[in-house]
Design a protein around this motif. Structure first.
Motif, mmCIF file in Angstrom:
data_model
loop_
_atom_site.group_PDB
_atom_site.id
_atom_site.type_symbol
_atom_site.label_atom_id
_atom_site.label_comp_id
_atom_site.label_asym_id
_atom_site.label_seq_id
_atom_site.Cartn_x
_atom_site.Cartn_y
_atom_site.Cartn_z
ATOM 1 N N ARG A 108 2.261 2.040 -3.350
ATOM 2 C CA ARG A 108 1.472 2.836 -4.525
ATOM 3 C C ARG A 108 0.802 3.868 -3.992
ATOM 4 O O ARG A 108 -0.082 4.420 -4.493
ATOM 5 C CB ARG A 108 0.417 1.562 -5.019
ATOM 6 C CG ARG A 108 -0.736 1.150 -3.815
ATOM 7 C CD ARG A 108 -1.371 0.095 -4.549
ATOM 8 N NE ARG A 108 -2.436 -0.562 -3.656
ATOM 9 C CZ ARG A 108 -3.644 0.120 -3.658
ATOM 10 N NH1 ARG A 108 -4.028 1.314 -4.164
ATOM 11 N NH2 ARG A 108 -4.422 -0.526 -2.848
ATOM 12 N N TRP A 151 -0.611 7.645 9.327
ATOM 13 C CA TRP A 151 -0.552 7.153 7.876
ATOM 14 C C TRP A 151 0.107 7.904 7.005
ATOM 15 O O TRP A 151 1.021 7.568 6.257
ATOM 16 C CB TRP A 151 -1.812 6.685 7.216
ATOM 17 C CG TRP A 151 -1.737 5.984 6.008
ATOM 18 C CD1 TRP A 151 -2.072 6.735 4.936
ATOM 19 C CD2 TRP A 151 -1.263 4.883 5.376
ATOM 20 N NE1 TRP A 151 -1.959 5.860 3.764
ATOM 21 C CE2 TRP A 151 -1.420 4.786 4.227
ATOM 22 C CE3 TRP A 151 -0.784 3.748 6.057
ATOM 23 C CZ2 TRP A 151 -1.009 3.674 3.441
ATOM 24 C CZ3 TRP A 151 -0.318 2.520 5.522
ATOM 25 C CH2 TRP A 151 -0.433 2.536 4.018
ATOM 26 N N LEU A 198 0.693 -1.298 0.031
ATOM 27 C CA LEU A 198 0.114 -0.017 -0.068
ATOM 28 C C LEU A 198 1.005 1.234 0.036
ATOM 29 O O LEU A 198 0.411 2.231 -0.687
ATOM 30 C CB LEU A 198 -1.048 -0.203 1.254
ATOM 31 C CG LEU A 198 -2.006 -1.000 1.173
ATOM 32 C CD1 LEU A 198 -2.754 -1.182 2.433
ATOM 33 C CD2 LEU A 198 -3.103 -0.779 0.147
ATOM 34 N N GLU A 219 -9.426 -0.233 4.842
ATOM 35 C CA GLU A 219 -10.176 -1.262 4.278
ATOM 36 C C GLU A 219 -9.369 -2.581 4.168
ATOM 37 O O GLU A 219 -9.948 -3.610 4.363
ATOM 38 C CB GLU A 219 -10.656 -0.774 2.810
ATOM 39 C CG GLU A 219 -11.551 -1.895 2.005
ATOM 40 C CD GLU A 219 -12.066 -1.303 0.602
ATOM 41 O OE1 GLU A 219 -12.616 -1.980 0.135
ATOM 42 O OE2 GLU A 219 -11.718 -0.375 0.414
ATOM 43 N N ALA A 220 -7.978 -2.389 3.823
ATOM 44 C CA ALA A 220 -7.154 -3.670 3.770
ATOM 45 C C ALA A 220 -6.712 -4.017 4.885
ATOM 46 O O ALA A 220 -6.115 -5.523 5.282
ATOM 47 C CB ALA A 220 -5.818 -3.360 2.674
ATOM 48 N N SER A 221 -6.564 -3.153 5.911
ATOM 49 C CA SER A 221 -5.869 -3.577 7.454
ATOM 50 C C SER A 221 -6.550 -4.655 8.146
ATOM 51 O O SER A 221 -7.784 -4.522 8.348
ATOM 52 C CB SER A 221 -5.531 -2.237 8.160
ATOM 53 O OG SER A 221 -4.738 -2.796 9.284
ATOM 54 N N ALA A 253 -1.039 4.627 -1.484
ATOM 55 C CA ALA A 253 -2.458 4.348 -0.950
ATOM 56 C C ALA A 253 -2.995 5.530 -0.030
ATOM 57 O O ALA A 253 -2.291 5.988 0.716
ATOM 58 C CB ALA A 253 -2.683 2.912 -0.524
ATOM 59 N N THR A 254 -4.253 5.757 -0.222
ATOM 60 C CA THR A 254 -5.198 6.647 0.755
ATOM 61 C C THR A 254 -5.294 5.808 2.016
ATOM 62 O O THR A 254 -5.251 4.776 2.227
ATOM 63 C CB THR A 254 -6.341 7.108 0.293
ATOM 64 O OG1 THR A 254 -7.227 5.976 0.239
ATOM 65 C CG2 THR A 254 -6.161 7.581 -1.046
ATOM 66 N N HIS A 255 -5.457 6.686 3.163
ATOM 67 C CA HIS A 255 -5.653 6.173 4.385
ATOM 68 C C HIS A 255 -7.081 5.317 4.295
ATOM 69 O O HIS A 255 -7.091 4.217 5.048
ATOM 70 C CB HIS A 255 -6.098 7.063 5.308
ATOM 71 C CG HIS A 255 -6.145 6.816 6.750
ATOM 72 N ND1 HIS A 255 -7.446 6.839 7.542
ATOM 73 C CD2 HIS A 255 -5.239 6.210 7.458
ATOM 74 C CE1 HIS A 255 -7.236 6.597 8.740
ATOM 75 N NE2 HIS A 255 -6.162 5.979 8.952
ATOM 76 N N GLU A 256 -8.010 5.706 3.591
ATOM 77 C CA GLU A 256 -9.232 4.662 3.438
ATOM 78 C C GLU A 256 -8.880 3.458 2.707
ATOM 79 O O GLU A 256 -9.458 2.504 3.415
ATOM 80 C CB GLU A 256 -10.268 5.641 2.631
ATOM 81 C CG GLU A 256 -10.809 6.730 3.083
ATOM 82 C CD GLU A 256 -10.074 8.025 3.478
ATOM 83 O OE1 GLU A 256 -10.305 8.809 3.970
ATOM 84 O OE2 GLU A 256 -8.810 8.162 2.535
ATOM 85 N N GLU A 257 -8.104 3.362 1.721
ATOM 86 C CA GLU A 257 -7.591 2.054 1.178
ATOM 87 C C GLU A 257 -7.035 1.365 2.280
ATOM 88 O O GLU A 257 -7.071 0.150 2.428
ATOM 89 C CB GLU A 257 -6.699 2.556 0.077
ATOM 90 C CG GLU A 257 -7.542 2.877 -1.251
ATOM 91 C CD GLU A 257 -6.633 3.371 -2.382
ATOM 92 O OE1 GLU A 257 -6.715 2.993 -3.370
ATOM 93 O OE2 GLU A 257 -5.474 4.234 -2.117
ATOM 94 N N TYR A 258 -6.207 2.051 3.024
ATOM 95 C CA TYR A 258 -5.293 1.249 3.947
ATOM 96 C C TYR A 258 -6.381 0.378 5.164
ATOM 97 O O TYR A 258 -5.977 -0.530 5.549
ATOM 98 C CB TYR A 258 -4.373 2.208 4.835
ATOM 99 C CG TYR A 258 -3.849 1.747 6.130
ATOM 100 C CD1 TYR A 258 -3.001 0.685 6.433
ATOM 101 C CD2 TYR A 258 -4.237 2.492 7.540
ATOM 102 C CE1 TYR A 258 -2.797 0.436 7.651
ATOM 103 C CE2 TYR A 258 -4.038 2.141 8.580
ATOM 104 C CZ TYR A 258 -2.992 0.982 8.674
ATOM 105 O OH TYR A 258 -2.632 0.527 10.094
#
Length: 349
Positions: free
Chosen positions: A222, A244, A219, A231-233, A224-229
């Motif tokens: 690339r 972040w 992440l 969602e994946a965490s 990644a945004t905090h929201e993407e982090y």
């Protein structure tokens, strides 16, 4: 008529109560005196405010108590976290050791901490280097500071800041690096595995933790945004938005190039390492510093020392840490740590 000369039960209780209270007061007085003596230092502390790119920072200029005339200066560069100027008082034994060598110490609370404006989590490591250079500029205008004897002290994360400042500013005449790493991602992986080992983690737990760490790295790579982090965490305590952003800005940090440039200068460097460090691979750090700095390097390693150079037993026990930190703060650190810094400065040309 005969009378009973013994005291009544009420009087006996009162006497025991008074005696017990007196004993308690004596113990309290002894404790207060022990705290006062243990926390008295041969320093003259002056509160200072310095305007930086992040805004005005509040801090402390700690001068040798009994030295007249210009003195050398050690500019402090903190490690990670919301560090205030004295590091909750634990810098003072270090300042005292440096003062014994004829040096003042300058330390500022990080942006957003104890009256300093800004937010340290919004800084890059380069921003922190610029901040340290601002402190040097401020010091050059102080009549009590000898401009020929200005150096840097940095711990942990500060190790990525020190070499950049040292090679950029001709005023820097020495560096003291305490528990620094060289590569951010390598340091993070070492810390993860060391903590898993210390916790006695099983193979399945180790593999899951490594997979989570690899996912976070992907992440970061690339952007990644905090929201993407989020969602994946799968972490029970994921990083908040500010943290972040801080990691995203700084995760590519590597001190190799700057250390190589520093090695081509004539600036002496003291590297201080604790052999019980779980945060930093001290063997890797020592090899890199020795290779890149050559004979400009002096290394001091201490058995039984944690990442902060505190005694491992003190750092790992909250109760013991509070007791030693309150009554005998100099003894928080392993024997020889404070002396090594004083002796390094005394031996400078």
């Amino acid at each position: 008529m005969a009378t009973d000369a013994s005291p009544s039960p009420r009087r006996r209780w009162l006497r025991r109560g008074v005696g017990g209270l007196a004993a308690l007061l004596v113990l309290v007085l002894i404790g207060v005196l022990a705290v006062i003596v243990g926390n008295s230092y041969a320093l003259r502390e002056e509160g200072v405010t310095i305007t930086t790119a992040a805004g005005p920072l509040r801090g402390v200029l700690a001068l040798p108590r009994d030295v007249n005339g210009p003195v050398g200066l050690v500019v402090f560069v903190h490690g990670d976290g919301p560090v205030e100027a004295t590091s909750e008082g634990f810098y003072r034994p270090i300042w005292e050791a440096l003062a014994a060598a004829g040096y003042a110490s300058l330390s500022m609370s990080k942006p957003g901490v104890v009256g300093s404006q800004g937010n340290w989590l919004e800084q890059s490591l380069h921003d922190r280097a610029v901040e340290a250079e601002t402190l040097i500029d401020w010091a050059l205008d102080r009549p009590e500071i000898d401009p020929r004897r200005i150096g840097l002290w940095g711990a942990s994360q500060g190790g990525w800041v020190l070499p950049e400042v040292a090679v950029d500013r001709p005023e820097v005449s020495f560096v003291i690096a305490v528990s620094p790493a060289v590569n951010w991602l390598d340091q993070g992986r070492y810390n993860l595995l060391a903590e898993l080992d210390a916790a006695g983690a099983g193979e399945a737990e180790r593999l899951a933790a490594i997979a989570e760490s690899d996912a976070v790295r992907a992440l970061l790579n690339r952007n990644a945004t905090h929201e993407e982090y989020l969602e994946a965490s799968t972490d029970d305590e994921p990083m908040d938005r500010d943290r972040w952003g801080f990691v995203l800005r700084n995760h590519t940090a590597d001190a190799t190039a700057a250390l190589g440039e520093l090695g081509r200068s004539d600036i002496p460097v003291l590297l201080v390492l604790g052999e019980d460090d779980r945060n930093v691979d001290v063997d890797d750090t020592q090899r890199a510093y020795a290779r890149l700095l050559g004979d400009r390097l002096t290394t001091a390693r201490f058995p039984g020392a944690a990442h902060t150079l505190a005694r491992s037993g003190v750092e790992q026990s909250a109760l013991w840490g509070v007791l030693v930190g309150t009554f005998a703060p100099r003894h928080v650190f392993v024997p020889g740590y404070l002396d090594a810094q004083r002796d390094f400065l005394v031996g400078l040309p």
